[in-house]
Design a protein around this motif. Structure first.
Motif, mmCIF file in Angstrom:
data_model
loop_
_atom_site.group_PDB
_atom_site.id
_atom_site.type_symbol
_atom_site.label_atom_id
_atom_site.label_comp_id
_atom_site.label_asym_id
_atom_site.label_seq_id
_atom_site.Cartn_x
_atom_site.Cartn_y
_atom_site.Cartn_z
ATOM 1 N N ALA A 75 0.812 -1.212 0.000
ATOM 2 C CA ALA A 75 0.000 0.000 0.000
ATOM 3 C C ALA A 75 0.848 1.265 0.000
ATOM 4 N N HIS B 12 -8.700 0.572 6.933
ATOM 5 C CA HIS B 12 -8.174 -0.795 6.841
ATOM 6 C C HIS B 12 -9.220 -1.744 7.403
ATOM 7 N N TYR C 226 -6.108 1.833 -3.674
ATOM 8 C CA TYR C 226 -6.779 0.807 -2.889
ATOM 9 C C TYR C 226 -5.958 -0.472 -2.967
ATOM 10 N N VAL C 227 -6.088 -1.297 -1.932
ATOM 11 C CA VAL C 227 -5.366 -2.566 -1.845
ATOM 12 C C VAL C 227 -6.333 -3.609 -1.287
ATOM 13 N N THR D 135 -2.927 -3.913 -5.754
ATOM 14 C CA THR D 135 -3.146 -2.479 -5.545
ATOM 15 C C THR D 135 -3.257 -1.753 -6.869
#
Length: 367
Positions: free
Chosen positions: A130, A202, A236-237, A258
């Motif tokens: 990230a 998260h 985004y991941v 990602t």
């Protein structure tokens, strides 16, 4: 350090009404051999180094009753990974500072906490991808996804507010992450004022499927974030960690993806950037008694401003922890470690190759 220890002792025995406080920590000395090699067209450069480093970590935990708690760790927060390399006639700065701290409440089916939260990045590489999807360079002094960047440069912690709750046979955790603090002023006229800071969410759910532990996760940017290479991006991941027992051994498999697509981004050094990149990270890890090793493979494609650059990273970590002495009061151990990072950049006629081998012997006393 002696003053800090004395302060902790006084706090721990201040009065019968004070919280129950436990103290511990570790001190380590490391001998490292480092061998770097970079190739760029007809250019080639090698650099070898042998150095000593040391690290001291002091930990405190307080039980306030009814589930309320406080935890903290002090170490050399201005050094990579807390390690101070011996140099300049022993004039290196070994100042002890607050590395992480957090407090909150643990309940039967839920918990909450706030502060500089530990990430345990050695067992969870989602934050590596990230925050370091693209390296600063492929060469000497490179900072990138190889070689545990979260543990090295971010001290394996991040500021956030966490809430977790047991759902089914697992636990759902949500963490609001604070990554930067931008201010709207003359140098940043396009800022959003009070809401110009970098926030991300998260999410993770850790559950057991028989003997197998599965942990799907995601990190979602809520506002524009400033990274190592690009700023004002909303990446985004998502992915998962899977742990599989195999007799006395344990096997871990991780996979994360990602991407970011921001036309109004910019380079961290200045200049507009139509940011467009995507990448993935795969990990295979094994543990057997005192032996642990893993292999990471990462590939990221960066098409920012119409370019087309591919970054490849292979990273290997292997270690063996030998207990020289162990008792109820603490341990003394020796840990040989091998770390190898190979990185490549492909962009037409400007291909680069970089490798770094680190061999280490770490002596640690824990208490």
């Amino acid at each position: 350090m002696l003053s800090l220890a004395a302060m902790f002792a006084v706090l721990g025995y201040a009065s019968p009404a004070s919280a129950e406080v436990k103290f511990g920590g570790d001190a380590s000395v490391r001998l490292r051999g480092q061998f770097e090699d970079v190739e760029y067209g007809s250019y080639e450069n090698k650099e070898d180094d042998l150095n000593f480093a040391y690290r001291v970590r002091l930990k405190a935990a307080a039980d306030l009753g009814s589930g309320y708690f406080f935890k903290a760790m002090l170490t050399s927060d201005n050094a990579a990974g807390g390690w101070n390399t011996v140099s300049n006639n022993n004039t290196e700065d070994g100042e002890i500072d607050i590395s992480n701290f957090y407090f909150g409440r643990m309940m039967e089916k839920s918990h909450y906490m706030v502060g500089r939260l530990p990430l345990n990045a050695m067992n969870n590489p989602i934050f590596d991808l990230a925050m370091y999807p693209i390296p600063t360079t492929v060469g000497l002094g490179a900072i990138g996804i190889g070689d545990q960047p979260i543990g090295t440069y971010n001290m394996d912690r991040i500021f956030g507010l966490n809430y977790g709750r047991k759902i089914g046979n697992g636990e759902l955790n949500t963490t609001l992450i604070v990554l930067d603090n931008d201010i709207k002023d003359d140098s940043n006229p396009d800022g959003d004022g009070l809401f110009n800071d970098g926030y991300a969410l998260h999410l993770s759910y850790k559950a057991s499927l028989g003997n197998i532990t599965v942990e799907p996760q995601a990190i979602i940017a809520l506002t524009n974030l400033d990274g190592l290479v690009y700023e004002d991006v909303t990446p985004y991941v998502f992915g998962a960690n899977v742990t599989i027992p195999a007799g006395k051994a344990k096997i871990g498999v991780s996979g994360f993806y990602t991407a970011a697509d921001d036309e109004s981004g910019k380079y961290s050094g200045g200049g507009a950037a139509d940011v467009d990149y995507s990448g993935y990270l795969l990990r295979l890890k094994g543990e057997y008694g005192p032996f642990m090793a893993w292999v990471d493979y990462n590939q990221t494609n960066d098409k920012t401003n119409g370019y087309d650059v591919d970054y490849d990273n292979l990273f290997v970590w292997a270690q063996y922890n030998y207990k020289v002495y162990e008792s109820a009061m603490g341990t003394f151990s020796l840990t040989p470690i091998l770390r190898y990072w190979a990185a490549g950049q492909e962009s037409g006629s400007t291909d680069k190759d970089y490798s770094r081998l680190r061999t280490e012997l770490v002596a640690t006393v824990s208490f």
